[in-house]
Design an enzyme around this catalytic site. Structure first.
Site, PDB file in Angstrom:
ATOM      1  CG  HIS A  65     -37.216  37.555  -8.478  1.00  0.00           C
ATOM      2  ND1 HIS A  65     -36.634  37.312  -7.251  1.00  0.00           N
ATOM      3  CD2 HIS A  65     -36.441  36.875  -9.383  1.00  0.00           C
ATOM      4  CE1 HIS A  65     -35.577  36.553  -7.393  1.00  0.00           C
ATOM      5  NE2 HIS A  65     -35.438  36.266  -8.683  1.00  0.00           N
ATOM      6  CD  GLU A 124     -41.287  39.556  -4.934  1.00  0.00           C
ATOM      7  OE1 GLU A 124     -40.986  39.064  -3.838  1.00  0.00           O
ATOM      8  OE2 GLU A 124     -40.968  39.051  -6.037  1.00  0.00           O
ATOM      9  CB  THR A 154     -46.799  -0.705 -17.427  1.00  0.00           C
ATOM     10  OG1 THR A 154     -45.821  -1.738 -17.205  1.00  0.00           O
ATOM     11  CG2 THR A 154     -47.390  -0.275 -16.097  1.00  0.00           C
ATOM     12  NE  ARG A 171     -41.892  13.370 -21.257  1.00  0.00           N
ATOM     13  CZ  ARG A 171     -41.846  12.777 -22.432  1.00  0.00           C
ATOM     14  NH1 ARG A 171     -41.604  13.513 -23.523  1.00  0.00           N
ATOM     15  NH2 ARG A 171     -42.032  11.477 -22.549  1.00  0.00           N
ATOM     16  NE  ARG A 204     -41.685  14.846 -28.697  1.00  0.00           N
ATOM     17  CZ  ARG A 204     -41.360  14.005 -27.730  1.00  0.00           C
ATOM     18  NH1 ARG A 204     -40.260  14.179 -27.023  1.00  0.00           N
ATOM     19  NH2 ARG A 204     -42.149  12.979 -27.447  1.00  0.00           N
TER      20      ARG A 204
END
Length: 365
Positions: A53, A55, A164, A187, A210
């Site tokens: 983590h 810390e 679209t 993503r 990618r």
């Protein structure tokens, strides 16, 4: 009372927390700065679930200089043993004198217990510094912990006239290469990418990350909503790397058997008139996969259903300088909207140029 110095070092901790390109799903993003005599002696951030983590990274860098230092952490230090030992015990053992947290951890396994453990060990604890910024950083993790569902982002690409795809379904490419590269970052930061069977049939996308230098094994979960279970086992979205699942409803025994034999993970869920029950989808993603953020890359029908159900938390829209005409397809299928009084009002939170396009971020108002 927080000082300007406290704010300065917490801002640095927030910068560190935001550094990883790839989500540390299912864990939150956390940054930590250790300060002694007004100098940074250690820094760390959480990069991947199962690894150390923030810390611990800062303490390793600081070494003996951690004794008597102040730790600025973007989230309350954990006090339970998961894949790694408790950070509270490491901070106590290192001799840290003060811990400043941006916010308490909404995880019921922590939720104030970390601060209590540190206080009991004689460490001064302060919480709430730059909390609003910290909550934005981990909005998906917080949403999952507090409300039992992920943060949902609808990503859309459109022309200047709000289209679209052409009437035929052709949509490659409306936006620029720069916008498509930017989507790769979205993503990478998501826990899951959600699409519908219509998009799979029309575009056969992979929906993987990618990017140059990216570890191909680190992929978001790919989720296909396919109420009629029509997906082909050879669909690109089901192929490695990473994991993909298909959510459906009904029986479909024969095709279900074929998909299972091909290694496809299926989830049978309740259905509605529109298709798979969307609330059930997000409940499953939360329960089975601990998903924090979902990126929706789908067509007008699924996006419309999500909007209609009030399940979209944020829109990221890439607007290209092209015109496609009124026969082309729109952003959302929302037949119930018939009057101006029914319009959906959004608040634009960010707008910037990406290549030749504009990226607009907005939230329901």
């Amino acid at each position: 009372m927080a000082t300007d110095t406290d704010i300065h070092f917490m801002n640095r901790a927030l910068q560190l927390a935001a550094m990883p390109t790839v989500s540390p799903h299912p864990n939150p993003r956390v940054g930590c700065v250790l300060v002694r005599d007004s100098q940074i002696v250690g820094e760390g951030y959480h990069e991947r679930a199962g690894e150390f983590h923030a810390e611990i990274g800062a303490l390793r860098q600081a070494g003996d200089q951690a004794r008597g230092a102040t730790a600025y952490v973007t989230l309350e230090p954990c006090c339970h043993t998961g894949k790694t030992p408790p950070c509270t015990e490491a901070l106590i053992a290192a001799g840290v004198s003060r811990v400043v947290s941006a916010m308490s951890d909404p995880n019921p396994q922590v939720a104030g217990r970390g601060h209590a453990q540190l206080t009991a060990a004689g460490i001064q604890c302060d919480s709430g510094l730059l909390e609003a910024q910290a909550r934005v950083l981990n909005r998906g993790f917080i949403r999952r912990m507090e409300h039992g569902r992920p943060w949902v982002i609808s990503k859309l690409g459109m022309s200047l006239d709000g289209r679209t795809a052409m009437a035929s379904g052709e949509s490659k490419w409306i936006t620029s290469e720069a916008s498509r590269d930017d989507v790769q970052l979205l993503r990478a930061r998501a826990s899951a990418v959600l699409t519908g069977i219509g998009t799979v049939v029309t575009d056969n996308p992979r929906l993987t990350v990618r990017m140059p230098g990216h570890d191909p094994k680190r992929q978001p979960l790919r989720v296909v909503l396919d109420s009629g279970l029509k997906i082909s086992p050879s669909a690109k979205v089901l192929a490695p790397p990473g994991k993909a699942v298909v959510c459906y409803h009904g029986d479909h025994a024969a095709h279900r058997k074929t998909l299972i034999e091909n290694g496809v993970t299926l989830h049978a869920l309740p259905g509605t008139e529109q298709g798979v029950d969307l609330e059930a989808v997000f409940a499953t993603l939360t329960r089975e996969y601990q998903v924090n953020e979902v990126l929706v890359e789908a067509g007008a029908r699924l996006n419309g259903a999500l909007v209609d159900a009030g399940l979209v938390d944020e829109f990221v829209i890439y607007m290209a300088p092209v015109i496609m005409g009124d026969q082309a397809r729109g952003l959302f299928h929302l037949p119930r909207l018939e009057t101006m009084a029914q319009k959906l009002v959004l608040q634009i939170t960010d707008m910037r140029a990406v290549g030749t396009d504009w990226r607009i971020s907005a939230t329901p108002k």
